[in-house]
Enzyme design. Sequence first.
Site, short mmCIF file in Angstrom:
data_model
loop_
_atom_site.label_atom_id
_atom_site.label_comp_id
_atom_site.label_asym_id
_atom_site.label_seq_id
_atom_site.Cartn_x
_atom_site.Cartn_y
_atom_site.Cartn_z
N ASP A 1 0.86 -1.18 0.00
CA ASP A 1 0.00 0.00 0.00
C ASP A 1 0.89 1.23 0.00
O ASP A 1 2.05 1.19 0.46
CB ASP A 1 -0.92 0.02 1.23
CG ASP A 1 -1.92 1.17 1.16
OD1 ASP A 1 -2.59 1.32 0.12
OD2 ASP A 1 -2.02 1.93 2.14
N GLU B 1 0.82 5.77 0.49
CA GLU B 1 0.12 7.02 0.75
C GLU B 1 0.78 8.09 -0.11
O GLU B 1 1.97 8.01 -0.42
CB GLU B 1 0.18 7.40 2.23
CG GLU B 1 -0.45 6.40 3.18
CD GLU B 1 -1.93 6.17 2.95
OE1 GLU B 1 -2.59 7.05 2.33
OE2 GLU B 1 -2.44 5.11 3.37
N GLU C 1 -6.57 17.81 1.76
CA GLU C 1 -7.51 16.67 1.74
C GLU C 1 -6.78 15.35 1.99
O GLU C 1 -7.32 14.44 2.64
CB GLU C 1 -8.25 16.61 0.40
CG GLU C 1 -9.20 17.77 0.17
CD GLU C 1 -8.50 19.01 -0.40
OE1 GLU C 1 -7.25 19.01 -0.48
OE2 GLU C 1 -9.21 19.97 -0.77
N HIS D 1 -5.68 6.31 7.54
CA HIS D 1 -4.96 5.46 6.60
C HIS D 1 -3.46 5.49 6.93
O HIS D 1 -2.91 6.52 7.33
CB HIS D 1 -5.16 5.94 5.17
CG HIS D 1 -6.54 5.68 4.65
ND1 HIS D 1 -6.79 5.23 3.38
CD2 HIS D 1 -7.75 5.81 5.23
CE1 HIS D 1 -8.08 5.09 3.19
NE2 HIS D 1 -8.69 5.45 4.31
N ASP E 1 -2.29 -0.58 6.74
CA ASP E 1 -3.27 -1.03 5.76
C ASP E 1 -2.80 -2.29 5.04
O ASP E 1 -3.62 -3.16 4.70
CB ASP E 1 -3.55 0.08 4.74
CG ASP E 1 -4.44 1.19 5.32
OD1 ASP E 1 -4.81 1.07 6.50
OD2 ASP E 1 -4.74 2.14 4.59
#
Length: 238
Positions: A9, A11, A54, A155, A160
């Site tokens: 995963d 980010e 965001e 997250h 994750d």
Amino acid sequence: MDHRQIVLDTETTGIDPKQGHRIIEIGCVELINRRFTGNNFHVYINPERDIEDEAIDVHGITNQFLRNKPKYHQIAKEFLDYIQGAELVIHNAAFDVGFMDMEFHRLRSGYPKTADVCTILDTLKMARDLHPGQKNNLDALCRRYNIDNGKRTMHGALLDSEILSDVYLAMTGGQVSLNLNNQQNGENNAQRQGEIIRLNSDRAPLKIVVATDDEQQAHHERLELVQSKGGQCLWLAD
């Protein structure tokens, strides 16, 4: 031959690599033959640009936190060596692979596309095939498969990946072996190596429950009834 999978995963600073957004965290969990190895990969990366507000709301990683972290070109070779030849297990793989390909392309020094060195399994597509018309994000899958995600308040790439590992194993039938003892690390190592795990000799004896005379008589009468109706009862054979 061992089957090596990397549950992965990332980010990022935003949602679109074509708009110059970058990877800021990579988290990977290694599985070999569906067993956790502990050989994981985790790194934070200075993206050399600001993170959108965001995105910070989603993962909580700030520009200040990443200021002294390595840049992508400093971790690229180690990361590529780690994933090379593995099957990548990714939820919504197009998103993460798109960012990885963009980052490798930016280096302009012969780095390949991800699909040139890895196979890719998209667990989002797998979940949609298994559960059409239902929510199939990671939180929904955790609820569906009774996976504990209580630590997932925001997250995070490594967390994750750890959660997705459990979800993937549950979606595909669980882990290969069932550890019945799990008392000592040595026993766990023996299991991973295919050796026999023996129960402790000083364990408490099993309780033996014997049927009463009345229960045995009732059982015998039931068998005779079955046989009288044309059935065959091995237990009544002489």
